[in-house]
Enzyme design. Structure first.
Site, PDB file in Angstrom:
ATOM      1  N   ASP A  59     -33.962  29.071 -71.350  1.00 19.95           N
ATOM      2  CA  ASP A  59     -34.795  28.230 -70.500  1.00 19.95           C
ATOM      3  C   ASP A  59     -36.119  27.995 -71.210  1.00 19.95           C
ATOM      4  O   ASP A  59     -36.530  28.807 -72.054  1.00 19.95           O
ATOM      5  CB  ASP A  59     -35.049  28.900 -69.146  1.00 19.95           C
ATOM      6  CG  ASP A  59     -35.362  27.889 -68.044  1.00 19.95           C
ATOM      7  OD1 ASP A  59     -34.447  27.540 -67.283  1.00 19.95           O
ATOM      8  OD2 ASP A  59     -36.524  27.439 -67.965  1.00 19.95           O
ATOM      9  N   ASP A  83     -37.017  24.769 -75.950  1.00 17.58           N
ATOM     10  CA  ASP A  83     -37.244  23.426 -75.429  1.00 17.58           C
ATOM     11  C   ASP A  83     -36.168  22.543 -76.045  1.00 17.58           C
ATOM     12  O   ASP A  83     -36.169  22.306 -77.263  1.00 17.58           O
ATOM     13  CB  ASP A  83     -38.644  22.948 -75.827  1.00 17.58           C
ATOM     14  CG  ASP A  83     -38.973  21.545 -75.329  1.00 17.58           C
ATOM     15  OD1 ASP A  83     -38.037  20.800 -74.940  1.00 17.58           O
ATOM     16  OD2 ASP A  83     -40.160  21.176 -75.349  1.00 17.58           O
ATOM     17  N   TYR A 138     -32.886   8.049 -63.771  1.00 15.75           N
ATOM     18  CA  TYR A 138     -32.067   9.236 -63.526  1.00 15.75           C
ATOM     19  C   TYR A 138     -30.596   8.867 -63.497  1.00 15.75           C
ATOM     20  O   TYR A 138     -29.763   9.483 -64.182  1.00 15.75           O
ATOM     21  CB  TYR A 138     -32.480   9.875 -62.206  1.00 15.75           C
ATOM     22  CG  TYR A 138     -31.716  11.135 -61.859  1.00 15.75           C
ATOM     23  CD1 TYR A 138     -31.830  12.279 -62.645  1.00 15.75           C
ATOM     24  CD2 TYR A 138     -30.902  11.192 -60.725  1.00 15.75           C
ATOM     25  CE1 TYR A 138     -31.148  13.441 -62.321  1.00 15.75           C
ATOM     26  CE2 TYR A 138     -30.219  12.347 -60.395  1.00 15.75           C
ATOM     27  CZ  TYR A 138     -30.345  13.475 -61.200  1.00 15.75           C
ATOM     28  OH  TYR A 138     -29.663  14.613 -60.876  1.00 15.75           O
ATOM     29  N   LYS A 144     -27.759  10.030 -66.328  1.00 19.19           N
ATOM     30  CA  LYS A 144     -26.628  10.860 -65.928  1.00 19.19           C
ATOM     31  C   LYS A 144     -25.298  10.158 -66.206  1.00 19.19           C
ATOM     32  O   LYS A 144     -24.306  10.809 -66.562  1.00 19.19           O
ATOM     33  CB  LYS A 144     -26.736  11.246 -64.457  1.00 19.19           C
ATOM     34  CG  LYS A 144     -27.872  12.214 -64.161  1.00 19.19           C
ATOM     35  CD  LYS A 144     -27.701  13.518 -64.918  1.00 19.19           C
ATOM     36  CE  LYS A 144     -28.734  14.548 -64.542  1.00 19.19           C
ATOM     37  NZ  LYS A 144     -28.564  15.834 -65.257  1.00 19.19           N
ATOM     38  N   THR A 190     -30.087  23.573 -53.451  1.00 21.14           N
ATOM     39  CA  THR A 190     -30.689  24.288 -54.575  1.00 21.14           C
ATOM     40  C   THR A 190     -32.203  24.088 -54.550  1.00 21.14           C
ATOM     41  O   THR A 190     -32.706  23.169 -53.889  1.00 21.14           O
ATOM     42  CB  THR A 190     -30.135  23.766 -55.909  1.00 21.14           C
ATOM     43  OG1 THR A 190     -30.473  22.368 -56.034  1.00 21.14           O
ATOM     44  CG2 THR A 190     -28.624  23.946 -55.992  1.00 21.14           C
TER      45      THR A 190
END
Length: 267
Positions: free
Chosen positions: A44, A70, A162, A166, A197
């Site tokens: 992460d 990163d 977005y 995707k 989430t």
């Protein structure tokens, strides 16, 4: 657990999570892989969050190491593969979970916002695959699970960057699947729908200045099953795609959405 992944190493990119009341997709996947016997490298950009996930795995008796990277930096992606190989000696599973939601309609969207969305959602995923695939090809085996979104199958004016990024992940998945199938490497994708989430609910509640319960209720009402899914639903689907149970499956985009795509008219 059935130890479906005993003796294997899983690299979970985006294995930390943003603050929230529930488990995120990446953390749930890392825990699920570990519970099934895999050694897990938790990656992460936020090392503290990655370490939280790794510590949860270790507390359950699993083996895990946190690693900061990163994914927009190619050298960092190469360091992911290096850390896994140096620590565990192999990479059997690459799980790509990093993503952001750049918002804005076309005429109001800054070019930098568009570029940043693609840099993280698509190019970063390609870079992690690029770093790991030579090892998998050399060994003649491996599985990659890319986490996308139902947004990649939809049109949306306010989330055009977005949705488009995707959709590109779906194409990337299929392209890698056909390129590496002769080398024993499988590449699949999961497209979650409305999931309970931290990124899906808590972040939206904070951004909109409304309660978490209100956001959760609005999202659940959009799903034919009348509830949201969870990070564990995505993790269980990922386990199937990462394990030998899906040994003859590659290049698929698996909807985990409670029927949301059916309501949207997607075939």
């Amino acid at each position: 657990m059935t130890q479906k992944l005993a003796g294997r190493t899983a690299v979970v990119v985006g294995g930390g999570q943003t603050p929230g009341a529930t488990v995120g997709n990446g953390r749930a996947a890392a825990l699920t892989y570990a519970r099934e016997g895999a050694d897990v490298l938790v990656v992460d950009r936020d090392l503290d969050s990655a370490e939280e996930t790794a510590e949860l795995i270790r507390k359950e008796g699993g083996t895990s190491l946190a690693h900061r990277a990163d994914i927009t930096v190619e050298a960092d992606c190469e360091s992911i593969a290096g850390a896994a190989l140096d620590t565990y000696g192999r990479i059997d599973i690459l799980h790509n979970n990093v993503g952001i939601v750049p918002a804005g309609r076309t005429e109001d969207l800054a070019a930098e916002t568009w570029r940043r969305g693609f840099e993280i959602n698509l190019t970063g995923m390609w870079l992690t695959c690029k770093a790991v695939l030579p090892h998998m090809r050399h060994r003649g085996s491996g599985t990659i699970v890319n986490i996308s979104s139902m947004a990649g199958l939809l049109a949306g004016g306010e989330t055009i960057a977005y949705n488009t990024s995707k959709a590109a992940v779906h194409s990337l998945t299929r392209s890698l699947a056909i390129e590496y199938a002769p080398h024993g490497v499988r590449v699949n994708c999961i497209a979650p729908g409305m999931m309970d989430t931290p990124m899906g609910v808590d972040a939206n509640a904070r951004a909109g200045g409304v309660s978490r319960d209100d956001v959760a209720a609005q999202r659940a009402a959009m799903v034919p099953m009348r509830r949201q899914g969870s990070g564990w639903d995505v993790a269980r689907a990922a386990l199937f795609l990462a394990s030998d149970e899906s040994a003859f499956i590659t290049g698929v985009v698996l909807a985990v959405d409670g029927g949301f795509s059916l309501r949207a008219g997607i075939q």
